[in-house]
Design a protein around this motif. Sequence first.
Motif, PDB file in Angstrom:
ATOM      1  N   UNK A 127       0.884  -1.304  -0.144  1.00  0.00           N
ATOM      2  CA  UNK A 127      -0.414  -0.333  -0.369  1.00  0.00           C
ATOM      3  C   UNK A 127       0.321   1.403  -0.568  1.00  0.00           C
ATOM      4  N   UNK A 128       1.795   1.013   1.195  1.00  0.00           N
ATOM      5  CA  UNK A 128       2.483   2.450   0.947  1.00  0.00           C
ATOM      6  C   UNK A 128       3.508   2.968  -0.519  1.00  0.00           C
ATOM      7  N   UNK A 129       3.697   1.559  -1.497  1.00  0.00           N
ATOM      8  CA  UNK A 129       4.149   1.799  -3.017  1.00  0.00           C
ATOM      9  C   UNK A 129       3.000   2.010  -3.679  1.00  0.00           C
ATOM     10  N   UNK A 130       1.978   1.976  -4.031  1.00  0.00           N
ATOM     11  CA  UNK A 130       0.651   1.980  -4.986  1.00  0.00           C
ATOM     12  C   UNK A 130       0.107   3.258  -4.620  1.00  0.00           C
ATOM     13  N   UNK A 131      -0.414   3.714  -3.493  1.00  0.00           N
ATOM     14  CA  UNK A 131      -1.275   4.223  -3.050  1.00  0.00           C
ATOM     15  C   UNK A 131      -0.640   5.798  -3.648  1.00  0.00           C
ATOM     16  N   UNK A 132       0.740   5.951  -3.081  1.00  0.00           N
ATOM     17  CA  UNK A 132       1.379   7.540  -3.737  1.00  0.00           C
ATOM     18  C   UNK A 132       1.641   7.627  -5.582  1.00  0.00           C
ATOM     19  N   UNK A 133       1.702   6.720  -5.360  1.00  0.00           N
ATOM     20  CA  UNK A 133       1.867   6.740  -7.410  1.00  0.00           C
ATOM     21  C   UNK A 133       0.041   6.397  -8.051  1.00  0.00           C
ATOM     22  N   UNK A 134      -0.414   5.745  -7.942  1.00  0.00           N
ATOM     23  CA  UNK A 134      -1.849   6.502  -7.801  1.00  0.00           C
ATOM     24  C   UNK A 134      -2.903   7.724  -7.372  1.00  0.00           C
ATOM     25  N   UNK A 194      -3.411  13.543  -9.766  1.00  0.00           N
ATOM     26  CA  UNK A 194      -3.171  14.410 -10.026  1.00  0.00           C
ATOM     27  C   UNK A 194      -2.710  15.597 -10.976  1.00  0.00           C
ATOM     28  N   UNK A 195      -1.584  14.370 -12.054  1.00  0.00           N
ATOM     29  CA  UNK A 195      -1.570  14.648 -13.246  1.00  0.00           C
ATOM     30  C   UNK A 195      -2.774  14.495 -14.562  1.00  0.00           C
ATOM     31  N   UNK A 215      -5.632  21.515 -20.654  1.00  0.00           N
ATOM     32  CA  UNK A 215      -7.009  21.098 -21.431  1.00  0.00           C
ATOM     33  C   UNK A 215      -7.579  21.069 -21.997  1.00  0.00           C
ATOM     34  N   UNK A 216      -8.614  21.067 -20.890  1.00  0.00           N
ATOM     35  CA  UNK A 216     -10.256  21.414 -21.383  1.00  0.00           C
ATOM     36  C   UNK A 216     -10.561  23.190 -21.438  1.00  0.00           C
ATOM     37  N   UNK A 217      -9.623  23.518 -20.921  1.00  0.00           N
ATOM     38  CA  UNK A 217     -10.127  25.297 -19.965  1.00  0.00           C
ATOM     39  C   UNK A 217      -8.969  26.173 -21.397  1.00  0.00           C
ATOM     40  N   UNK A 218      -8.362  25.070 -21.722  1.00  0.00           N
ATOM     41  CA  UNK A 218      -8.144  25.726 -22.952  1.00  0.00           C
ATOM     42  C   UNK A 218      -8.524  25.624 -24.045  1.00  0.00           C
ATOM     43  N   UNK A 219      -9.453  24.705 -24.469  1.00  0.00           N
ATOM     44  CA  UNK A 219     -10.567  24.318 -25.717  1.00  0.00           C
ATOM     45  C   UNK A 219     -11.422  25.006 -25.274  1.00  0.00           C
ATOM     46  N   UNK A 220     -12.193  25.736 -24.270  1.00  0.00           N
ATOM     47  CA  UNK A 220     -13.247  26.414 -23.595  1.00  0.00           C
ATOM     48  C   UNK A 220     -12.409  27.708 -23.791  1.00  0.00           C
ATOM     49  N   UNK A 221     -11.337  27.709 -23.813  1.00  0.00           N
ATOM     50  CA  UNK A 221     -10.963  29.320 -24.122  1.00  0.00           C
ATOM     51  C   UNK A 221     -11.113  30.405 -25.600  1.00  0.00           C
ATOM     52  N   UNK A 259      -9.025   9.853 -16.406  1.00  0.00           N
ATOM     53  CA  UNK A 259      -9.197   9.757 -14.571  1.00  0.00           C
ATOM     54  C   UNK A 259     -10.127   8.336 -14.973  1.00  0.00           C
ATOM     55  N   UNK A 260     -10.521   7.949 -15.523  1.00  0.00           N
ATOM     56  CA  UNK A 260     -11.587   6.870 -15.122  1.00  0.00           C
ATOM     57  C   UNK A 260     -10.770   5.366 -14.963  1.00  0.00           C
ATOM     58  N   UNK A 261      -8.853   5.308 -15.471  1.00  0.00           N
ATOM     59  CA  UNK A 261      -7.949   4.393 -15.375  1.00  0.00           C
ATOM     60  C   UNK A 261      -7.468   4.356 -13.876  1.00  0.00           C
ATOM     61  N   UNK A 262      -7.785   5.899 -13.559  1.00  0.00           N
ATOM     62  CA  UNK A 262      -6.645   5.709 -12.285  1.00  0.00           C
ATOM     63  C   UNK A 262      -7.946   5.095 -11.142  1.00  0.00           C
TER      64      UNK A 262
END
Length: 267
Positions: free
Chosen positions: A158-165, A170-171, A179-185, A208-211
């Motif tokens: 868990x200590x390895x996987x939780x920070x990675x996920x 966050x990314x 990306x969506x903000x730029x396209x919206x503008x 985000x679904x994959x995460x």
Amino acid sequence: MLKAVSLFGRKKTIRPFKNFYAEWIETLRTTLLPVLRQSMSSNSPHHHLPTHVDTVHTHFQSYYAALDLAASSHNDVAQLLYPDHRNPLESPFLWLGDLHPYLFTNLLRSFLNDDFDLKESGERLDLGLAGRDWNVVTAWGSPSTGLTSRVEQIECGLRLMVPAISARFRDAQKGFVERVGAEWGRSEREEGAKGGIEEALEAEMDEMTGVFLDANRLRRSVLSDIMGATSVYQAALFLEGLAQFIVGLRDHALLGQFERCKMVINS
């Protein structure tokens, strides 16, 4: 200006997930938890306990399977990541849409670190173990070296996987906003740019679904690992504690008391 309703008019689940969750937790509270407790009593045949432990474990796994299905089949992962059916008592324990897997290992560790003394067994009976099978009462006394080692392995994973996920999320969130903000503008300046917004939305939501699915897979894996590492009596007490914790967070009296607390803002 594009209307949000047209931009986010993605396919919705036919049955709201919050309805499924309400039924799921009600079954846990009114049926499975009482039956599990009854099967741990000294009057219950020993061969009933493994069946009821497996039933409760399967109930949890079916819930996570339903989460996976909702996220991958209906494109509504945002609703699952930020569930509006969770109350203020539940929210602090959530990680990427559901219970943090650390909750599972912390609960397990609470049993593992609870030194059992036969001389204090009378006090334990007064604390809620009266009438239970002696194998249940002593289940966590003197845990084996193998069990302790396996728990440490689960915690290490868990200590390895939780920070990675968490970093992946966050990314993905950062990419979504940029990306969506730029396209919206751009859509505000150029006609016919709506397609770019929808394309960007689709790509980032897929990530985000994959995460979310990986986080859910981790929860399911930790729960299965705990079931595999413990005896039937240890697993029964663990599942009882987990179920009672989840049910307790939706207790109307406790929730009402919490919501009546007043926050004072100093001006």
